[in-house]
Design a protein around this motif. Sequence first.
Motif, PDB file in Angstrom:
ATOM      1  N   ILE A 172      39.963  15.756   8.145  1.00 30.98           N
ATOM      2  CA  ILE A 172      39.643  16.718   7.091  1.00 30.98           C
ATOM      3  C   ILE A 172      40.915  17.128   6.358  1.00 30.98           C
ATOM      4  CG2 ILE A 172      38.823  19.065   6.646  1.00 30.98           C
ATOM      5  CD1 ILE A 172      36.815  18.672   8.907  1.00 30.98           C
ATOM      6  N   ARG A 173      41.977  17.389   7.125  1.00 30.36           N
ATOM      7  CA  ARG A 173      43.246  17.781   6.506  1.00 30.36           C
ATOM      8  C   ARG A 173      43.817  16.656   5.649  1.00 30.36           C
ATOM      9  NH1 ARG A 173      47.320  21.508   7.555  1.00 30.36           N
ATOM     10  NH2 ARG A 173      48.779  21.381   5.787  1.00 30.36           N
ATOM     11  N   ALA A 174      43.692  15.425   6.112  1.00 27.72           N
ATOM     12  CA  ALA A 174      44.228  14.287   5.360  1.00 27.72           C
ATOM     13  C   ALA A 174      43.511  14.116   4.028  1.00 27.72           C
ATOM     14  CB  ALA A 174      44.114  13.016   6.195  1.00 27.72           C
ATOM     15  N   PHE A 175      42.190  14.174   4.047  1.00 32.28           N
ATOM     16  CA  PHE A 175      41.445  14.009   2.802  1.00 32.28           C
ATOM     17  C   PHE A 175      41.605  15.218   1.883  1.00 32.28           C
ATOM     18  CE2 PHE A 175      39.075  10.862   5.396  1.00 32.28           C
ATOM     19  CZ  PHE A 175      39.197   9.776   4.538  1.00 32.28           C
ATOM     20  N   TYR A 176      41.793  16.381   2.472  1.00 30.30           N
ATOM     21  CA  TYR A 176      42.060  17.564   1.646  1.00 30.30           C
ATOM     22  C   TYR A 176      43.396  17.428   0.916  1.00 30.30           C
ATOM     23  CZ  TYR A 176      43.189  22.380   0.400  1.00 30.30           C
ATOM     24  OH  TYR A 176      43.561  23.512  -0.293  1.00 30.30           O
ATOM     25  N   ASP A 177      44.410  16.939   1.630  1.00 27.50           N
ATOM     26  CA  ASP A 177      45.717  16.732   0.998  1.00 27.50           C
ATOM     27  C   ASP A 177      45.626  15.678  -0.096  1.00 27.50           C
ATOM     28  OD1 ASP A 177      46.806  18.628   2.683  1.00 27.50           O
ATOM     29  OD2 ASP A 177      47.580  17.151   4.124  1.00 27.50           O
ATOM     30  N   MET A 178      44.847  14.639   0.154  1.00 24.41           N
ATOM     31  CA  MET A 178      44.667  13.601  -0.862  1.00 24.41           C
ATOM     32  C   MET A 178      43.994  14.171  -2.101  1.00 24.41           C
ATOM     33  SD  MET A 178      45.766  10.481   0.024  1.00 24.41           S
ATOM     34  CE  MET A 178      44.672   9.332  -0.805  1.00 24.41           C
ATOM     35  N   ASP A 215      49.390   9.858  -2.573  1.00 20.08           N
ATOM     36  CA  ASP A 215      50.145   8.747  -2.006  1.00 20.08           C
ATOM     37  C   ASP A 215      49.504   8.358  -0.682  1.00 20.08           C
ATOM     38  OD1 ASP A 215      52.608   7.694  -0.205  1.00 20.08           O
ATOM     39  OD2 ASP A 215      52.925   7.237  -2.330  1.00 20.08           O
ATOM     40  N   ILE A 216      49.634   7.094  -0.353  1.00 22.91           N
ATOM     41  CA  ILE A 216      49.021   6.604   0.880  1.00 22.91           C
ATOM     42  C   ILE A 216      49.602   7.290   2.111  1.00 22.91           C
ATOM     43  CG2 ILE A 216      50.666   4.727   1.151  1.00 22.91           C
ATOM     44  CD1 ILE A 216      46.891   4.712   1.993  1.00 22.91           C
ATOM     45  N   THR A 217      50.836   7.785   2.002  1.00 20.27           N
ATOM     46  CA  THR A 217      51.445   8.441   3.156  1.00 20.27           C
ATOM     47  C   THR A 217      50.721   9.733   3.520  1.00 20.27           C
ATOM     48  OG1 THR A 217      53.012   9.559   1.673  1.00 20.27           O
ATOM     49  CG2 THR A 217      53.723   7.476   2.678  1.00 20.27           C
ATOM     50  N   LEU A 218      50.108  10.392   2.536  1.00 12.88           N
ATOM     51  CA  LEU A 218      49.347  11.605   2.834  1.00 12.88           C
ATOM     52  C   LEU A 218      48.180  11.295   3.755  1.00 12.88           C
ATOM     53  CD1 LEU A 218      49.251  13.317  -0.696  1.00 12.88           C
ATOM     54  CD2 LEU A 218      50.656  13.960   1.264  1.00 12.88           C
ATOM     55  N   LEU A 219      47.481  10.206   3.475  1.00 14.39           N
ATOM     56  CA  LEU A 219      46.335   9.827   4.296  1.00 14.39           C
ATOM     57  C   LEU A 219      46.780   9.283   5.648  1.00 14.39           C
ATOM     58  CD1 LEU A 219      43.273   9.464   4.510  1.00 14.39           C
ATOM     59  CD2 LEU A 219      43.540   7.204   3.472  1.00 14.39           C
ATOM     60  N   SER A 220      47.831   8.470   5.645  1.00 15.93           N
ATOM     61  CA  SER A 220      48.269   7.850   6.896  1.00 15.93           C
ATOM     62  C   SER A 220      48.814   8.882   7.880  1.00 15.93           C
ATOM     63  CB  SER A 220      49.339   6.798   6.610  1.00 15.93           C
ATOM     64  OG  SER A 220      50.469   7.387   5.999  1.00 15.93           O
ATOM     65  N   SER A 221      49.518   9.904   7.371  1.00 17.29           N
ATOM     66  CA  SER A 221      50.052  10.928   8.272  1.00 17.29           C
ATOM     67  C   SER A 221      48.931  11.737   8.910  1.00 17.29           C
ATOM     68  CB  SER A 221      51.003  11.852   7.509  1.00 17.29           C
ATOM     69  OG  SER A 221      50.314  12.530   6.461  1.00 17.29           O
ATOM     70  N   ALA A 247      45.497  12.711  13.726  1.00 21.59           N
ATOM     71  CA  ALA A 247      44.144  12.760  14.273  1.00 21.59           C
ATOM     72  C   ALA A 247      43.989  11.826  15.468  1.00 21.59           C
ATOM     73  CB  ALA A 247      43.134  12.402  13.178  1.00 21.59           C
ATOM     74  N   LEU A 248      44.481  10.601  15.353  1.00 23.59           N
ATOM     75  CA  LEU A 248      44.341   9.638  16.434  1.00 23.59           C
ATOM     76  C   LEU A 248      45.207   9.998  17.637  1.00 23.59           C
ATOM     77  CD1 LEU A 248      44.193   6.285  14.442  1.00 23.59           C
ATOM     78  CD2 LEU A 248      42.320   7.656  15.348  1.00 23.59           C
ATOM     79  N   THR A 249      46.292  10.715  17.403  1.00 28.68           N
ATOM     80  CA  THR A 249      47.146  11.144  18.517  1.00 28.68           C
ATOM     81  C   THR A 249      46.397  12.073  19.458  1.00 28.68           C
ATOM     82  OG1 THR A 249      49.155  10.928  17.188  1.00 28.68           O
ATOM     83  CG2 THR A 249      49.274  12.337  19.123  1.00 28.68           C
ATOM     84  N   THR A 250      45.668  13.036  18.908  1.00 28.43           N
ATOM     85  CA  THR A 250      44.898  13.946  19.755  1.00 28.43           C
ATOM     86  C   THR A 250      43.775  13.214  20.482  1.00 28.43           C
ATOM     87  OG1 THR A 250      43.478  14.543  17.879  1.00 28.43           O
ATOM     88  CG2 THR A 250      45.405  15.911  18.270  1.00 28.43           C
ATOM     89  N   THR A 251      43.205  12.206  19.838  1.00 31.34           N
ATOM     90  CA  THR A 251      42.160  11.421  20.504  1.00 31.34           C
ATOM     91  C   THR A 251      42.719  10.700  21.730  1.00 31.34           C
ATOM     92  OG1 THR A 251      41.025  11.061  18.398  1.00 31.34           O
ATOM     93  CG2 THR A 251      40.470   9.588  20.201  1.00 31.34           C
ATOM     94  N   VAL A 252      43.864  10.056  21.565  1.00 27.27           N
ATOM     95  CA  VAL A 252      44.484   9.345  22.683  1.00 27.27           C
ATOM     96  C   VAL A 252      44.823  10.316  23.814  1.00 27.27           C
ATOM     97  CG1 VAL A 252      46.525   8.045  23.392  1.00 27.27           C
ATOM     98  CG2 VAL A 252      45.385   7.504  21.241  1.00 27.27           C
TER      99      VAL A 252
END
Length: 244
Positions: free
Chosen positions: A168-174, A182-188, A193-198
């Motif tokens: 949600i935060r990534a798409f909001y920043d986008m 920039d693609i870095t906004l979405l990738s970060s 998000a995936l870090t907390t999943t792991v």
Amino acid sequence: MTIATFLLQLTMPNADSTMSADSLQMLQNTAESAEGLSFWQMALNGGWLMIPLALLSVLAIYIFVERYLVISKASKDAPYFMDRIREFLIDGKRDSAIKVCKQTRAPYAAMIEKGIMRIGRPAADIQSAIENVGNLQIAQMEKGFTMLATISSGAPMIGFLGTVTGMIRAFYDMASAGNNADITLLSSGIYQALTTTVAGLIVGIIAMFAYNYLVGKLDKVVNEMEAKTLEFMDLISTDLPEKK
């Protein structure tokens, strides 16, 4: 020059003619940062949800170690315990048999002690008294099991929550960046998000295996308690009446 940069240059020998210098430098920096990524860096960039996950992991390890020691102590068998009980009861030395039970630190010893104190009553009453003590002993050994099971199922859910909030935060920043996105906004955001999943899955898997291991270890203790109970009931129903 790092290994990742060297391999990158080998795979693109004509990079100067096909790509700009800025693009090549960006790819090299990306490869170097990926190579230096560590678990500790992932944990630091996982957001505030990594804090409860870390606390749950510490709690799960503590419960496992503490319960492991308790159950291991309860699983130690006292040699010749029932032989001594049978000898004392047949000789009519009930107090000596009770003393042996008090000196034996095993869950079945408390059950046999209660059964000895009920000798003379109907077998059903003796059986019921022994089972009540056994249930109390099992409940004492199961302390913390519910929390460990909750961690095994709750930690992945917390991790998934971090995934959702991170996306949600990534798409909001986008969306907020508009044309300057920039693609870095979405990738970060996806990275966080995936870090907390792991992290949630790691904690949950550890807690699940710890819980199942303790349950299996406790089952062996319960089986031993049941075996001693049956042996005691056979003793008072067969051997003792013959000595009267």
